[in-house]
Design a protein around this motif. Sequence first.
Motif, PDB file in Angstrom:
ATOM      1  N   GLU A 276       0.694  -1.197   0.060  1.00 23.46           N
ATOM      2  CA  GLU A 276       0.033   0.012   0.019  1.00 23.46           C
ATOM      3  C   GLU A 276       0.969   1.290   0.025  1.00 23.46           C
ATOM      4  N   LEU A 277       1.960   1.103   0.723  1.00 20.13           N
ATOM      5  CA  LEU A 277       2.864   2.403   0.776  1.00 20.13           C
ATOM      6  C   LEU A 277       3.924   2.610  -0.269  1.00 20.13           C
ATOM      7  N   ARG A 278       3.856   1.567  -1.346  1.00 21.23           N
ATOM      8  CA  ARG A 278       4.914   1.724  -2.217  1.00 21.23           C
ATOM      9  C   ARG A 278       4.983   3.114  -2.734  1.00 21.23           C
ATOM     10  N   SER A 279       3.843   3.668  -3.167  1.00 22.63           N
ATOM     11  CA  SER A 279       3.924   5.068  -3.974  1.00 22.63           C
ATOM     12  C   SER A 279       4.371   6.017  -3.150  1.00 22.63           C
ATOM     13  N   ARG A 280       4.347   5.766  -1.656  1.00 23.82           N
ATOM     14  CA  ARG A 280       4.761   6.975  -0.848  1.00 23.82           C
ATOM     15  C   ARG A 280       6.396   6.613  -0.781  1.00 23.82           C
ATOM     16  N   LYS A 281       6.843   5.496  -1.271  1.00 24.24           N
ATOM     17  CA  LYS A 281       8.221   5.320  -0.920  1.00 24.24           C
ATOM     18  C   LYS A 281       8.684   4.926   0.528  1.00 24.24           C
ATOM     19  N   ILE A 282       7.557   4.390   0.957  1.00 27.51           N
ATOM     20  CA  ILE A 282       7.957   3.921   2.613  1.00 27.51           C
ATOM     21  C   ILE A 282       7.955   2.301   2.582  1.00 27.51           C
ATOM     22  N   THR A 283       8.715   1.727   2.943  1.00 24.03           N
ATOM     23  CA  THR A 283       8.988   0.356   3.230  1.00 24.03           C
ATOM     24  C   THR A 283       8.437  -0.244   4.669  1.00 24.03           C
ATOM     25  N   VAL A 284       8.199  -1.302   4.692  1.00 24.62           N
ATOM     26  CA  VAL A 284       7.640  -1.990   5.993  1.00 24.62           C
ATOM     27  C   VAL A 284       8.230  -3.173   5.987  1.00 24.62           C
ATOM     28  N   THR A 285       8.970  -3.569   7.114  1.00 24.76           N
ATOM     29  CA  THR A 285       9.906  -4.866   6.986  1.00 24.76           C
ATOM     30  C   THR A 285       9.425  -5.580   8.291  1.00 24.76           C
ATOM     31  N   ALA A 286       8.853  -6.880   7.986  1.00 20.61           N
ATOM     32  CA  ALA A 286       8.299  -7.766   9.083  1.00 20.61           C
ATOM     33  C   ALA A 286       9.473  -8.516   9.718  1.00 20.61           C
ATOM     34  N   VAL A 287       9.889  -8.368  10.998  1.00 17.78           N
ATOM     35  CA  VAL A 287      10.973  -8.947  11.339  1.00 17.78           C
ATOM     36  C   VAL A 287      10.357 -10.346  12.102  1.00 17.78           C
ATOM     37  N   CYS A 288      11.043 -11.490  11.902  1.00 20.96           N
ATOM     38  CA  CYS A 288      10.634 -12.723  12.497  1.00 20.96           C
ATOM     39  C   CYS A 288      11.526 -13.508  13.176  1.00 20.96           C
ATOM     40  N   PRO A 289      11.781 -13.132  14.405  1.00 23.19           N
ATOM     41  CA  PRO A 289      12.896 -13.835  15.142  1.00 23.19           C
ATOM     42  C   PRO A 289      12.283 -15.142  15.739  1.00 23.19           C
ATOM     43  N   GLY A 290      13.344 -15.964  15.825  1.00 24.62           N
ATOM     44  CA  GLY A 290      13.017 -17.016  16.753  1.00 24.62           C
ATOM     45  C   GLY A 290      13.208 -16.709  18.271  1.00 24.62           C
ATOM     46  N   PRO A 291      13.338 -17.903  19.224  1.00 21.07           N
ATOM     47  CA  PRO A 291      13.592 -17.362  20.615  1.00 21.07           C
ATOM     48  C   PRO A 291      14.996 -16.736  20.662  1.00 21.07           C
ATOM     49  N   ALA A 292      14.949 -15.398  21.499  1.00 24.89           N
ATOM     50  CA  ALA A 292      16.072 -14.746  21.713  1.00 24.89           C
ATOM     51  C   ALA A 292      16.069 -14.288  23.030  1.00 24.89           C
TER      52      ALA A 292
ATOM     53  N   SER B 164      17.169  -1.164   6.081  1.00 25.08           N
ATOM     54  CA  SER B 164      17.580  -0.283   5.217  1.00 25.08           C
ATOM     55  C   SER B 164      17.918  -0.522   3.800  1.00 25.08           C
ATOM     56  N   ARG B 165      17.781  -1.712   3.497  1.00 26.02           N
ATOM     57  CA  ARG B 165      17.704  -2.396   2.049  1.00 26.02           C
ATOM     58  C   ARG B 165      16.354  -2.251   1.531  1.00 26.02           C
ATOM     59  N   GLY B 166      15.364  -1.747   2.262  1.00 26.82           N
ATOM     60  CA  GLY B 166      13.974  -1.975   1.720  1.00 26.82           C
ATOM     61  C   GLY B 166      13.573  -3.290   1.736  1.00 26.82           C
ATOM     62  N   ARG B 167      13.925  -4.502   2.278  1.00 22.70           N
ATOM     63  CA  ARG B 167      13.321  -5.795   2.369  1.00 22.70           C
ATOM     64  C   ARG B 167      12.154  -5.642   3.154  1.00 22.70           C
ATOM     65  N   ASN B 168      11.305  -6.560   2.701  1.00 19.66           N
ATOM     66  CA  ASN B 168       9.960  -6.593   3.357  1.00 19.66           C
ATOM     67  C   ASN B 168       9.849  -7.692   4.398  1.00 19.66           C
ATOM     68  N   GLU B 169      11.054  -8.266   4.693  1.00 21.76           N
ATOM     69  CA  GLU B 169      10.907  -9.477   5.882  1.00 21.76           C
ATOM     70  C   GLU B 169      12.493  -9.612   6.209  1.00 21.76           C
ATOM     71  N   SER B 170      12.660  -9.674   7.428  1.00 18.59           N
ATOM     72  CA  SER B 170      13.840 -10.266   8.098  1.00 18.59           C
ATOM     73  C   SER B 170      14.068 -11.293   9.052  1.00 18.59           C
ATOM     74  N   THR B 171      14.568 -12.270   8.754  1.00 19.87           N
ATOM     75  CA  THR B 171      14.730 -13.277   9.621  1.00 19.87           C
ATOM     76  C   THR B 171      16.179 -13.903   9.947  1.00 19.87           C
ATOM     77  N   TYR B 172      16.696 -13.912  11.143  1.00 19.45           N
ATOM     78  CA  TYR B 172      17.862 -14.085  11.550  1.00 19.45           C
ATOM     79  C   TYR B 172      17.959 -15.615  11.821  1.00 19.45           C
TER      80      TYR B 172
END
Length: 262
Positions: free
Chosen positions: A170-186, A223-231
């Motif tokens: 939805e926010l692509r046209s505003r050049k705002i990115t949303v990253t879903a961070v999906c950690p396991g147990p930390a 910062s790279r504009g990825r929509n997901e981050s899984t460590y």
Amino acid sequence: MRNIAIITGASSGFGQEFVLQLAQKYPGFDQIWAIARRRDRLEQLAKIVKCKTGVTVVPIVMDLLDLGRMGELEIMLRQEKVAVRILVNCAGFGKIGMVQDQNIQDLINMVHLNCESLTAVTKTVLPFMSSKSRIIQVASTAAYLPQPGFSVYAATKSYVYSFSKSLNEELRSRKITVTAVCPGPANTEFFQVAASEKEEPFYKKFFLADPKKVVKKAIKDCSRGRNESTYGVAMKLVKIMSKLVPNNWIIRVIGWMQEVTS
Ligand SMILES: NC(=O)c1ccc[n+]([C@@H]2O[C@H](COP(=O)([O-])OP(=O)(O)OC[C@H]3O[C@@H](n4cnc5c(N)ncnc54)[C@H](OP(=O)(O)O)[C@@H]3O)[C@@H](O)[C@H]2O)c1
């Protein structure tokens, strides 16, 4: 116009680490607004960040279960004339246990904080975000699969994951990115809230990640504009497995493991 970051759940764990690392990586922020309920923790964090980086952290003591407080946040954003460059929605909690044995208020509060409050904060802050700003929504690897013994928590994180992915579009046209961070147990205070010592899940001791590394990767992916981050390799494998193996089989295995380890 002052450039700021807003981080919820900033008094411990991932949230605190986001404040520290964002201040170190982007010392150009005029302020970082740190939201949580524990004032002493926020004030201590503000001192540490000022000393280490020179960035000003503004403690905002707020119970996000009280949605009436969103109006106050909006007024602050308006009055302070700020541009929010990064929003990190980190506040959240889980309670381990079978739904039939759990406290109804805990179940409702999990849905409320992890889903409703996260949505309300995002909606409140969005009008104050400019082009190329970033949103980080902290979900979980629990988002990938229903999880017997952690049912409501996993369902709330599926919501966060799904919401993040579509909002990113939805926010692509505003050049705002949303990253879903999906950690396991930390290794945060999460499990102190989630479980008594005897309820702690068997997988925790094998996969416990360092929150510093999870947050470092999340900031890099964002910062790279990825929509997901899984460590971590193990958590990436969980994601792949959730797509390849029929989910009913995995859910049955998780349910069986709960039975034999409880
Ligand atoms: N650690 C893990 O294993 C793990 C794995 C996957 C995902 N996560 C997710 O990561 C996020 C952060 O958790 P964490 O691991 O950093 O745990 P944590 O150390 O317990 O941090 C939780 C944060 O949420 C805040 N919070 C809780 N209830 C709140 C409320 N009603 N209003 C405002 N703030 C509230 C807490 O602050 P106050 O108590 O001061 O309000 C604290 O700052 C959560 O969304 C969690 O679901 C954690």
